[in-house]
Design a protein around this motif. Structure first.
Motif, PDB file in Angstrom:
ATOM      1  N   UNK A  12      -0.597  -3.472  -5.356  1.00 53.16           N
ATOM      2  CA  UNK A  12      -0.463  -2.046  -5.059  1.00 53.16           C
ATOM      3  C   UNK A  12       0.847  -1.439  -5.559  1.00 53.16           C
ATOM      4  N   UNK A  13       1.319  -1.900  -6.712  1.00 53.03           N
ATOM      5  CA  UNK A  13       2.537  -1.322  -7.290  1.00 53.03           C
ATOM      6  C   UNK A  13       2.373  -1.162  -8.786  1.00 53.03           C
ATOM      7  N   UNK A  14       3.039  -0.121  -9.310  1.00 52.33           N
ATOM      8  CA  UNK A  14       2.985   0.180 -10.737  1.00 52.33           C
ATOM      9  C   UNK A  14       4.400   0.303 -11.258  1.00 52.33           C
ATOM     10  N   UNK A  15       4.725  -0.488 -12.288  1.00 56.34           N
ATOM     11  CA  UNK A  15       6.029  -0.419 -12.935  1.00 56.34           C
ATOM     12  C   UNK A  15       5.875   0.363 -14.232  1.00 56.34           C
ATOM     13  N   UNK A  45       3.384   7.464  -3.543  1.00 57.42           N
ATOM     14  CA  UNK A  45       3.827   6.068  -3.407  1.00 57.42           C
ATOM     15  C   UNK A  45       4.540   5.866  -2.072  1.00 57.42           C
ATOM     16  N   UNK A  46       4.437   4.674  -1.540  1.00 58.81           N
ATOM     17  CA  UNK A  46       5.178   4.363  -0.325  1.00 58.81           C
ATOM     18  C   UNK A  46       6.662   4.294  -0.586  1.00 58.81           C
ATOM     19  N   UNK A  47       7.030   3.934  -1.813  1.00 63.33           N
ATOM     20  CA  UNK A  47       8.437   3.875  -2.204  1.00 63.33           C
ATOM     21  C   UNK A  47       8.518   4.144  -3.696  1.00 63.33           C
ATOM     22  N   UNK A  55      10.713   2.729 -13.653  1.00 64.26           N
ATOM     23  CA  UNK A  55      10.505   3.359 -12.358  1.00 64.26           C
ATOM     24  C   UNK A  55       9.370   2.605 -11.678  1.00 64.26           C
ATOM     25  N   UNK A  56       9.614   2.141 -10.467  1.00 69.63           N
ATOM     26  CA  UNK A  56       8.607   1.392  -9.720  1.00 69.63           C
ATOM     27  C   UNK A  56       7.968   2.297  -8.681  1.00 69.63           C
ATOM     28  N   UNK A  57       6.647   2.420  -8.751  1.00 73.20           N
ATOM     29  CA  UNK A  57       5.875   3.106  -7.718  1.00 73.20           C
ATOM     30  C   UNK A  57       5.278   2.021  -6.839  1.00 73.20           C
ATOM     31  N   UNK A  58       5.831   1.870  -5.651  1.00 73.79           N
ATOM     32  CA  UNK A  58       5.434   0.775  -4.769  1.00 73.79           C
ATOM     33  C   UNK A  58       4.493   1.294  -3.684  1.00 73.79           C
ATOM     34  N   UNK A  59       3.633   0.389  -3.211  1.00 77.46           N
ATOM     35  CA  UNK A  59       2.661   0.716  -2.174  1.00 77.46           C
ATOM     36  C   UNK A  59       1.845   1.948  -2.581  1.00 77.46           C
ATOM     37  N   UNK A  60       1.132   1.790  -3.696  1.00 70.26           N
ATOM     38  CA  UNK A  60       0.312   2.861  -4.257  1.00 70.26           C
ATOM     39  C   UNK A  60      -1.163   2.568  -3.985  1.00 70.26           C
TER      40      UNK A  60
END
Length: 218
Positions: A12-15, A45-47, A55-60
């Motif tokens: 659930x994360x996108x870099x 994103x959660x973070x 750029x990290x989109x975490x908890x997506x």
């Protein structure tokens, strides 16, 4: 067009990988703007974690959806990165840091810039800075400038101890050491500002996206 590369991280994360720190800043601010506008049918994103070239989109919830949304805006990211302008309308914090320009590398950096120490101080205080990302140590913010000041090479041999509050330059970045630690940046001044205090409600004085202005101590 900006070359955006995407890597899925876990479930659930996108870099998002970009060309440089300015493109990373633009991408970070774009995601924040899209979330605030609520125009996408995508959960935020959660973070959101910016770095030098990622750029990290975490908890997506919808990784592919965010990848499509950012891919569609690659040209917008490219244009904004080239312009390197700071959107003054963005509701970001302005942090003013008072500096004594007494660093041991001031004359050296002035020579690298091809100017006098006094002119370096003028240019440093006239530039508008924004926090691109944080790292290295709690409270250490990597700031880029507009207009862009000349890049400064790091020291060949890092110092074993840099005093807390030291203002330094390295590559395209300006930063302030939050505590005494080893470091290889060129030091141009010192500040009494407390960059990190674990007892504060917001421990870090500078966070990604904040605008920063350096002023000379009188």
């Amino acid at each position: 067009m900006t070359s955006l590369r995407f890597r899925r991280v876990g479930r659930d994360a996108l870099l998002v990988e970009v060309a440089d720190a300015r493109a990373a800043q633009v991408t970070y601010r774009l995601v924040r703007r899209l979330v605030a506008a609520g125009t996408l049918d995508l959960a935020p994103p959660g973070d959101l974690v910016p770095a030098a070239r990622t750029v990290l989109l975490d908890h997506v919830a919808d990784v592919r959806g965010w990848q499509r949304a950012l891919s569609a805006r690659a040209s917008e990211i490219d244009h904004a990165s080239r312009e390197a302008g700071f959107d003054a309308s963005e509701p970001t914090e302005l942090r003013v840091i008072t500096v004594r320009y007494d660093g041991p590398d001031l004359d050296l950096v002035a020579g690298q810039w091809g100017c006098s120490p006094q002119e370096l101080v003028r240019r440093h205080t006239a530039a508008r800075y924004r926090v691109a990302f944080c790292g290295f140590a709690p409270g250490f913010a990597y700031c880029t400038s507009e207009p862009r000041t000349p890049d400064v090479p790091r020291r060949d041999a890092p110092r074993t101890s840099v005093p807390a509050g030291s203002v330094g330059l390295a590559d395209e970045f300006c930063g302030v050491y939050p505590r005494a630690m080893p470091g290889g940046w060129q030091l141009i001044g010192t500040t009494d500002a407390v960059l990190f205090d674990a007892d504060r409600a917001a421990p870090a004085l500078l966070t990604p996206g904040d605008r920063v202005r350096f002023e000379e101590a009188r």
